[in-house]
Design an enzyme around this catalytic site. Structure first.
Site, PDB file in Angstrom:
ATOM      1  N   LYS A  76       0.810  -1.198   0.000  1.00 36.31           N
ATOM      2  CA  LYS A  76       0.000   0.000   0.000  1.00 36.31           C
ATOM      3  C   LYS A  76       0.852   1.260   0.000  1.00 36.31           C
ATOM      4  CE  LYS A  76      -2.142  -2.054   3.453  1.00 36.31           C
ATOM      5  NZ  LYS A  76      -2.939  -2.455   4.591  1.00 36.31           N
TER       6      LYS A  76
ATOM      7  N   GLU B  24       7.541   2.214  -6.159  1.00 34.88           N
ATOM      8  CA  GLU B  24       7.610   1.749  -4.770  1.00 34.88           C
ATOM      9  C   GLU B  24       7.883   2.927  -3.841  1.00 34.88           C
ATOM     10  OE1 GLU B  24       6.796  -0.013  -2.457  1.00 34.88           O
ATOM     11  OE2 GLU B  24       8.048  -1.799  -2.259  1.00 34.88           O
TER      12      GLU B  24
ATOM     13  N   ASP C  67      14.578  -0.929   0.501  1.00 31.56           N
ATOM     14  CA  ASP C  67      15.292  -1.158   1.762  1.00 31.56           C
ATOM     15  C   ASP C  67      16.239  -2.346   1.575  1.00 31.56           C
ATOM     16  OD1 ASP C  67      15.829  -0.900   4.521  1.00 31.56           O
ATOM     17  OD2 ASP C  67      14.188  -2.215   5.058  1.00 31.56           O
TER      18      ASP C  67
ATOM     19  N   PHE D 189      14.023   4.004  10.751  1.00 33.09           N
ATOM     20  CA  PHE D 189      12.675   3.618  10.334  1.00 33.09           C
ATOM     21  C   PHE D 189      11.872   4.889  10.119  1.00 33.09           C
ATOM     22  CE2 PHE D 189       8.473   1.841  10.297  1.00 33.09           C
ATOM     23  CZ  PHE D 189       8.683   0.696   9.551  1.00 33.09           C
TER      24      PHE D 189
HETATM   25  P1  IMP Z   1      12.456  -4.382   1.275  1.00 36.98           P
HETATM   26  O1  IMP Z   1      11.858  -5.610   0.711  1.00 36.98           O
HETATM   27  O2  IMP Z   1      13.252  -4.660   2.521  1.00 36.98           O
HETATM   28  O3  IMP Z   1      13.219  -3.533   0.294  1.00 36.98           O
HETATM   29  O4  IMP Z   1      11.278  -3.559   1.882  1.00 36.98           O
HETATM   30  C1  IMP Z   1      10.463  -2.785   1.159  1.00 36.98           C
HETATM   31  C2  IMP Z   1       9.188  -2.549   1.923  1.00 36.98           C
HETATM   32  O5  IMP Z   1       9.405  -2.500   3.345  1.00 36.98           O
HETATM   33  C3  IMP Z   1       8.647  -1.210   1.556  1.00 36.98           C
HETATM   34  O6  IMP Z   1       7.683  -1.345   0.562  1.00 36.98           O
HETATM   35  C4  IMP Z   1       8.042  -0.708   2.842  1.00 36.98           C
HETATM   36  O7  IMP Z   1       6.698  -1.076   2.880  1.00 36.98           O
HETATM   37  C5  IMP Z   1       8.747  -1.418   3.927  1.00 36.98           C
HETATM   38  N1  IMP Z   1       9.770  -0.556   4.586  1.00 36.98           N
HETATM   39  C6  IMP Z   1      11.122  -0.623   4.501  1.00 36.98           C
HETATM   40  N2  IMP Z   1      11.716   0.315   5.227  1.00 36.98           N
HETATM   41  C7  IMP Z   1      10.704   1.024   5.792  1.00 36.98           C
HETATM   42  C8  IMP Z   1      10.682   2.176   6.657  1.00 36.98           C
HETATM   43  O8  IMP Z   1      11.696   2.754   7.068  1.00 36.98           O
HETATM   44  N3  IMP Z   1       9.438   2.608   7.003  1.00 36.98           N
HETATM   45  C9  IMP Z   1       8.282   2.036   6.578  1.00 36.98           C
HETATM   46  N4  IMP Z   1       8.268   0.967   5.775  1.00 36.98           N
HETATM   47  C10 IMP Z   1       9.471   0.472   5.389  1.00 36.98           C
HETATM   48 MG    MG Z   2       5.558  -1.226   0.995  1.00 33.44          MG
END
Ligand code: IMP
Ligand code: MG
Length: 178
Positions: A42, A98, A102, A151
């Site tokens: 979302k 996106e 992260d 975060f």
């Molecule tokens: P990844 O798979 O670790 O790259 O994570 C991506 C998803 O994690 C994003 O679409 C976010 O929904 C969530 N996410 C990663 N870091 C944060 C943050 O600092 N705050 C809020 N959501 C995060």
């Molecule tokens: Mg997300």
């Protein structure tokens, strides 16, 4: 300010300026074409709404859902992709939108999933990039801001489904999620 927030990292004005620059860049890059913007639900919903309105082309807008986080602030490393893909991606110019890149696990899974359908091109656009956190090799083609290893919430990003409606992006106090 809300009690759980630490500091504002990107103001409403800074976000507006950067998002319109990104849209202008896509308008040039995709001139004469009609890209399909696929927002990752979302977290991307606010970013996509603003970005799409700053692209001066006829775009098709779609969404996919993907989640790896649940209610924790740490990535579980497993990605659930919404299976209800009811639109044609073959031979389309796709830009995956996106909120934040992260560990890269979510976008890498989505990229591979979409690539399987045979799009004409596939680019990745993220509002925020946390390069220090990467677990899998993936780079975005369009990046709004690089952000620190904290975060963060706001402008679509949540903590346990809260704070998505903040018009700015702020870091959360570590004690709020530890
Ligand atoms: P990844 O798979 O670790 O790259 O994570 C991506 C998803 O994690 C994003 O679409 C976010 O929904 C969530 N996410 C990663 N870091 C944060 C943050 O600092 N705050 C809020 N959501 C995060
Ligand atoms: Mg997300």
């Amino acid at each position: 300010m809300f009690d759980d927030l630490n500091e504002v990292l990107f103001t409403e004005e800074a976000i507006r300026k950067r998002v319109s620059e990104m849209g202008a860049q896509m308008t040039v890059d995709y001139a004469g074409r009609s890209p399909m913007l696929i927002g990752v639900l979302k977290g991307s919903f606010i970013f996509l709404a603003d970005l799409a309105r700053s692209i001066g082309l006829s775009c098709e807008i779609r969404f996919v859902s993907a989640s790896s986080y649940g209610f924790s602030s740490f990535s579980s490393g497993s990605v659930k992709i919404g299976k209800d893909i009811d639109f044609e991606m073959k031979d389309r110019d796709i830009i995956l939108i996106e909120d934040i890149l992260d560990t890269g696990v979510t976008l890498a899974a989505l990229r591979d999933f979409i690539a399987w359908y045979g799009p004409a091109s596939l680019k990745i656009c993220t509002l925020l990039d946390k390069p220090s956190h990467r677990k899998v090799q993936i780079d975005a083609d369009y990046i709004g801001f690089e952000c620190p290893d904290e975060f963060i919430v706001g402008y679509g990003l949540d903590y346990a489904e809260r704070y998505r409606n903040l018009p700015y992006i702020a870091s959360l106090k570590p004690e709020a999620y530890s």
